[in-house]
Design a protein around this motif. Structure first.
Motif, PDB file in Angstrom:
ATOM      1  N   ASP A 259       9.790   5.896   1.785  1.00 29.62           N
ATOM      2  CA  ASP A 259       8.497   5.785   2.461  1.00 29.62           C
ATOM      3  C   ASP A 259       8.602   4.746   3.579  1.00 29.62           C
ATOM      4  O   ASP A 259       9.243   3.702   3.418  1.00 29.62           O
ATOM      5  CB  ASP A 259       7.410   5.346   1.472  1.00 29.62           C
ATOM      6  N   ASN A 260       7.962   5.050   4.700  1.00 32.75           N
ATOM      7  CA  ASN A 260       7.899   4.146   5.859  1.00 32.75           C
ATOM      8  C   ASN A 260       9.253   3.900   6.514  1.00 32.75           C
ATOM      9  O   ASN A 260       9.430   2.902   7.234  1.00 32.75           O
ATOM     10  CB  ASN A 260       7.270   2.800   5.463  1.00 32.75           C
TER      11      ASN A 260
ATOM     12  N   PRO B 278       3.634  -0.721   5.657  1.00 31.58           N
ATOM     13  CA  PRO B 278       4.225  -1.568   4.612  1.00 31.58           C
ATOM     14  C   PRO B 278       5.750  -1.498   4.620  1.00 31.58           C
ATOM     15  O   PRO B 278       6.342  -0.593   5.230  1.00 31.58           O
ATOM     16  CB  PRO B 278       3.649  -0.972   3.323  1.00 31.58           C
TER      17      PRO B 278
ATOM     18  N   ASP C 113       1.674   9.394  -2.860  1.00 34.43           N
ATOM     19  CA  ASP C 113       0.274   8.954  -2.783  1.00 34.43           C
ATOM     20  C   ASP C 113       0.082   7.570  -3.390  1.00 34.43           C
ATOM     21  O   ASP C 113      -0.953   6.929  -3.177  1.00 34.43           O
ATOM     22  CB  ASP C 113      -0.637   9.955  -3.506  1.00 34.43           C
ATOM     23  N   ARG C 114       1.094   7.119  -4.128  1.00 35.88           N
ATOM     24  CA  ARG C 114       1.004   5.806  -4.764  1.00 35.88           C
ATOM     25  C   ARG C 114       1.510   4.725  -3.815  1.00 35.88           C
ATOM     26  O   ARG C 114       2.266   4.996  -2.889  1.00 35.88           O
ATOM     27  CB  ARG C 114       1.791   5.794  -6.069  1.00 35.88           C
ATOM     28  N   THR C 115       1.109   3.511  -4.063  1.00 30.93           N
ATOM     29  CA  THR C 115       1.537   2.384  -3.239  1.00 30.93           C
ATOM     30  C   THR C 115       2.814   1.779  -3.802  1.00 30.93           C
ATOM     31  O   THR C 115       2.916   1.529  -5.004  1.00 30.93           O
ATOM     32  CB  THR C 115       0.446   1.295  -3.184  1.00 30.93           C
ATOM     33  N   GLY C 116       3.793   1.554  -2.945  1.00 30.92           N
ATOM     34  CA  GLY C 116       5.035   0.938  -3.382  1.00 30.92           C
ATOM     35  C   GLY C 116       5.986   1.923  -4.009  1.00 30.92           C
ATOM     36  O   GLY C 116       5.712   3.126  -4.128  1.00 30.92           O
TER      37      GLY C 116
END
Length: 350
Positions: A201-202, A299, A337-340
């Motif tokens: 992610d990111n 993030p 969809d979750r953070t981290g």
């Protein structure tokens, strides 16, 4: 211990195949040195960077850290057989693309179960076959036809490996063709396994700000930590593949999958912040333009893992690789969809 014969592969240019000779036979070492270093005008064909090891354990100590392109292995070594060494190396799917040739004498050919070993080719050599002396050992010259054949077999093995290899040029992990073949094989044999899809992610925001070079370092790091984790899992040989970009797959036994995912997540989160500059690391984010040109905060990178299981014995079988891929893509949406960093199992199978 390993040795590098004088004038034998020193300071090889980038792109020259890296070949390891594994033998305690001084005559074979002298033969290979003469054929590729140019002693006596014997060298011909494309250059190769050779390194010599006199036992199998020394090879294993270094192989998994920096594998070569080819192994030329004597059938008999001081600490193990050449066949055993090849099986140990090729048993790790991550390194099956390394070309392997087994050197043995004529009587030894009949004693090998060729259908059960992973050598890519073999070469029959006389018991003593090399240019004039090696130390205190008197070595008979290798007949010109055999010298030509040995050069040709090594060159062909490297060419064949490159032709068949669909690995990622960056990580050297198996690519889509190998991934599909391996997973479909497990499904066809009705083997229990967990298939994990890992996605960063990111990563794009990081790559855009810090450049492709640092982005490639992150991709290499991710490949190494997943491969290391997979190799340490009990129950079956490791398989790790690089789908492309920042997408990876790895296979574990079902009951080891959660622990493997937890370890990948933990290692990734511990190491990745070090790739950011201090300001971004302290902020916990990159401030940059998104694809619509709007300034926003991204993030730090995280890894999302989707896990799909095949358990024929429990009545939960995947029909084919396409189903596995589709299920994983659906589960990956939940993970992202979750953070981290996180991992999510396909609970429809439980």
């Amino acid at each position: 211990m390993s040795t590098r014969p004088p004038g034998f592969g020193d300071a090889a240019p980038t792109g020259v195949p890296r070949c390891w000779l594994v033998t305690a036979d001084g005559c074979l070492s002298a033969t290979v040195r003469a054929l590729w270093s140019g002693e006596g005008g014997a060298a011909s064909g494309r250059p190769m960077d050779w390194r010599v090891f006199d036992n199998g354990r020394a090879v294993l100590e270094q192989f998994f850290l920096d594998p070569p392109d080819l192994l030329l292995v004597s059938a008999t070594l001081p600490d193990m057989s050449g066949v055993s060494l090849i099986q140990l190396v090729k048993g790790e799917n991550v390194y099956r693309q390394v070309a392997t040739l087994l050197c043995l004498d004529a009587p030894g050919v009949a004693g090998v179960e060729w259908s059960s070993i992973d050598a890519d080719d073999f070469m029959v050599l006389p018991t003593q076959a090399a240019p004039p002396t090696e130390g205190d050992v008197a070595c008979a010259p290798l007949p010109p036809p055999l010298a030509t054949e040995l050069r040709a077999r090594v060159d062909l093995a490297l060419t064949r490996a490159g032709r068949a290899l669909d690995a990622s040029p960056l990580t050297k992990l198996p690519g889509n063709t190998s991934i599909i073949k391996y997973i479909q094989g497990l499904i066809d044999r009705r083997v229990d396994f967990a298939l994990a899809y890992a996605d960063l992610d990111n990563f794009k925001a990081f790559n855009d700000k810090y450049g492709f070079s640092r982005g490639d370092e992150v991709l290499m790091l991710t490949a190494r930590l997943i491969a290391t984790t997979a190799r340490e899992v009990r129950g079956q040989p490791a398989f790790v593949g690089h789908v492309g970009g920042d997408d990876y797959v790895f296979v574990t036994p079902v009951d080891e999958a959660e622990d493997a995912c937890r370890r990948v997540v933990g290692a990734f989160d511990a190491i990745v912040p070090g790739f950011y500059d201090a300001e971004d690391r302290e902020r916990g984010a990159i401030v940059a333009h998104d694809r619509q040109g709007q300034v926003r905060s991204f993030p730090l990178m995280a890894v999302s893992i989707a896990v799909v299981c095949n358990r024929p014995g429990a009545g939960l079988s995947l029909a084919h690789y396409g189903e596995a891929s589709y299920r994983a893509s659906q589960v990956k949406k939940l993970a992202k969809d979750r953070t981290g960093s996180c991992y999510v199992f396909d609970r429809r199978q439980t």
